[in-house]
Write a protein that holds these residues in place. Structure first.
Motif, PDB file in Angstrom:
ATOM      1  N   TYR A   1      67.325 -14.864 -45.851  1.00 17.77           N
ATOM      2  CA  TYR A   1      68.019 -13.578 -45.811  1.00 17.77           C
ATOM      3  C   TYR A   1      68.310 -13.180 -44.362  1.00 17.77           C
ATOM      4  O   TYR A   1      67.410 -13.184 -43.508  1.00 17.77           O
ATOM      5  CB  TYR A   1      67.161 -12.498 -46.474  1.00 17.77           C
ATOM      6  CG  TYR A   1      67.805 -11.130 -46.460  1.00 17.77           C
ATOM      7  CD1 TYR A   1      68.917 -10.853 -47.258  1.00 17.77           C
ATOM      8  CD2 TYR A   1      67.298 -10.117 -45.653  1.00 17.77           C
ATOM      9  CE1 TYR A   1      69.508  -9.601 -47.238  1.00 17.77           C
ATOM     10  CE2 TYR A   1      67.876  -8.860 -45.635  1.00 17.77           C
ATOM     11  CZ  TYR A   1      68.991  -8.608 -46.428  1.00 17.77           C
ATOM     12  OH  TYR A   1      69.582  -7.368 -46.408  1.00 17.77           O
TER      13      TYR A   1
ATOM     14  N   SER B   1      68.795 -10.348 -42.109  1.00 16.25           N
ATOM     15  CA  SER B   1      68.495  -8.921 -42.139  1.00 16.25           C
ATOM     16  C   SER B   1      69.195  -8.180 -41.006  1.00 16.25           C
ATOM     17  O   SER B   1      69.756  -8.783 -40.079  1.00 16.25           O
ATOM     18  CB  SER B   1      66.986  -8.694 -42.039  1.00 16.25           C
ATOM     19  OG  SER B   1      66.556  -8.819 -40.692  1.00 16.25           O
TER      20      SER B   1
ATOM     21  N   ILE C   1      62.255  -7.905 -48.081  1.00 21.73           N
ATOM     22  CA  ILE C   1      62.912  -7.493 -46.832  1.00 21.73           C
ATOM     23  C   ILE C   1      64.150  -6.628 -47.127  1.00 21.73           C
ATOM     24  O   ILE C   1      64.305  -5.550 -46.525  1.00 21.73           O
ATOM     25  CB  ILE C   1      63.260  -8.712 -45.958  1.00 21.73           C
ATOM     26  CG1 ILE C   1      61.984  -9.396 -45.461  1.00 21.73           C
ATOM     27  CG2 ILE C   1      64.136  -8.296 -44.781  1.00 21.73           C
ATOM     28  CD1 ILE C   1      61.157  -8.571 -44.495  1.00 21.73           C
ATOM     29  N   PRO C   2      65.046  -7.018 -48.044  1.00 20.11           N
ATOM     30  CA  PRO C   2      66.152  -6.120 -48.386  1.00 20.11           C
ATOM     31  C   PRO C   2      65.675  -4.783 -48.967  1.00 20.11           C
ATOM     32  O   PRO C   2      66.273  -3.734 -48.702  1.00 20.11           O
ATOM     33  CB  PRO C   2      66.957  -6.911 -49.424  1.00 20.11           C
ATOM     34  CG  PRO C   2      66.587  -8.316 -49.212  1.00 20.11           C
ATOM     35  CD  PRO C   2      65.178  -8.325 -48.721  1.00 20.11           C
TER      36      PRO C   2
ATOM     37  N   GLU D   1      64.657  -2.691 -46.160  1.00 25.73           N
ATOM     38  CA  GLU D   1      65.847  -2.183 -45.468  1.00 25.73           C
ATOM     39  C   GLU D   1      66.403  -0.942 -46.162  1.00 25.73           C
ATOM     40  O   GLU D   1      66.783   0.033 -45.501  1.00 25.73           O
ATOM     41  CB  GLU D   1      66.929  -3.266 -45.415  1.00 25.73           C
ATOM     42  CG  GLU D   1      66.710  -4.315 -44.358  1.00 25.73           C
ATOM     43  CD  GLU D   1      67.877  -5.282 -44.263  1.00 25.73           C
ATOM     44  OE1 GLU D   1      68.079  -5.846 -43.193  1.00 25.73           O
ATOM     45  OE2 GLU D   1      68.589  -5.478 -45.279  1.00 25.73           O
TER      46      GLU D   1
ATOM     47  N   GLY E   1      60.835  -5.015 -39.053  1.00 27.96           N
ATOM     48  CA  GLY E   1      61.169  -5.585 -40.353  1.00 27.96           C
ATOM     49  C   GLY E   1      60.093  -6.471 -40.933  1.00 27.96           C
ATOM     50  O   GLY E   1      59.922  -6.552 -42.153  1.00 27.96           O
TER      51      GLY E   1
END
Length: 369
Positions: free
Chosen positions: A100, A102, A149-150, A153, A187
């Motif tokens: 991913y 980010s 992680i998304p 976010e 993150g």
């Protein structure tokens, strides 16, 4: 499993949800002052720390000089809890990829960077879960990095850090404290990269097991004065920090990594994960998560039940630096740790009546309910 003189430190803590009473604290070290350090004239080396079998450091509870180690995947729970509190449901889907890209900015020379300075974590583990559509249930079971992680976010890393603090996680290492105070671009936090202790980890999951009531860890149940009367002010100090229904939903997802089952049926997905055997060992409803370092250098596991939570960590001992700290665990240590931590949880629960987790409301589990 990990001998007293081993370069790796094994710590364990057991705490009672709803009171904060500490039921067990242990480490594979002898509580004894180590030999004196080198002469103060020695230079060019990190500050001397004893790394042998004799230590008096607060290895389980931690302090500024002994802040703990990386827990890894158990920290995903803080992103999950923050998402549930924001109104998302357990069946919230994300189409995950193997890697991913980010929005978080890091050193472009870092192995975790791609497309310039972007933080680009990748999934590992069960090949069937390296990509695909995931929910909180199976994403948490398989510690799908490119799900969390998304999700982080969307919430903001600072929101996830704030959730961890509310549940009981402290930041003792100076760099971690600095990052946590201004965490918008941290993150990697959701992946458990900050230093923590087994006592903090157990207490944070105990907060969730107690329907969102956080209690200060308490080493004694009561203190009596010379006349045999209880001293006032000694006892549980607790605060409601999360809505009970949110905590219950988080624990429902937490049942997936440890071989248990959601209150809403087969939601956890297939395949095997490191802590699959915990439910069978404990013999009661459990929730939790395990984490293994990317290079196999550390391992953690937390096992929660409504009446007891046990956490254990294996990692670099105080005084270990560089290659010594990064050395992988010996073969079989993670599996042995799972068995040992689960057995402590089983034995701690043995005198108590079996209790199941309270199911969360369907509105927090299934969208559109």
């Amino acid at each position: 499993m990990v001998p007293v003189a081993d370069g790796k430190l094994f710590t364990l803590a057991t705490i009672e949800p709803g009171t904060g009473l500490i039921r067990a604290m242990a480490a594979n070290r002898t509580f004894k002052r180590p030999p004196p350090g080198p002469s103060a004239t020695d230079t060019g080396q990190p500050p001397w720390r004893a790394s042998g079998p004799d230590l008096v450091d607060p290895l389980v509870a931690g302090n500024a000089e002994t802040p703990g180690g990386q827990a890894g995947a158990p920290f995903l729970m803080f992103t999950l809890a923050a998402a549930l509190e924001s109104g998302m449901t357990l069946d919230h889907t994300i189409d995950t990829k193997r890697r991913y890209v980010s929005k978080y900015v890091i050193d472009p020379n870092s192995p975790a960077a791609c497309e310039g300075p972007h933080y680009c974590p990748a999934n590992s583990g069960d090949p069937a879960y390296l990509s695909g559509r995931r929910t909180m249930w199976d994403g948490f079971r398989h510690a799908v990095v490119t799900y969390f992680i998304p999700l982080e976010e969307q919430l903001g890393a600072e929101t996830v850090i704030a959730m961890a603090k509310r549940l009981g996680i402290g930041f003792r290492a100076p760099e971690d404290k600095m990052l946590s105070d201004n965490g918008k671009m941290w993150g990697a936090f959701t992946l458990g990269v900050s230093a923590t202790t087994t006592l903090d980890l157990a207490n944070a999951y105990a907060t969730l097991a107690a329907d969102g009531k956080r209690c200060d860890p308490l080493p004694v149940a009561k203190v009596d004065d010379a006349g045999g009367q209880a001293v006032e002010g000694i006892g549980p100090h607790c605060e409601q920090v999360l809505r009970p229904e949110v905590a219950r939903a988080a624990m429902d997802a937490g049942r997936c990594p440890v071989g248990d089952r959601s209150a809403f049926g087969d939601r956890c997905g297939g395949g095997t994960v490191p802590a699959t055997t915990v439910r069978a060992t404990v013999g009661r409803p459990v929730a939790g998560q395990s984490g293994l370092g990317a290079k196999g250098q550390n391992f953690s596991l937390v096992v929660a039940a409504p009446q007891l939570v046990t956490a254990g960590m294996v990692g670099a001992a105080p005084g270990q630096y560089g290659a010594m700290a990064a050395a992988p665990l010996a073969a079989g240590v993670p599996n042995a740790a799972v068995g040992a931590i689960a057995a402590v949880q089983r034995d701690g629960l043995a005198p108590l009546p079996s209790r199941d987790f309270t199911a969360p409301p369907k509105e927090l589990a299934v969208s559109g309910s």
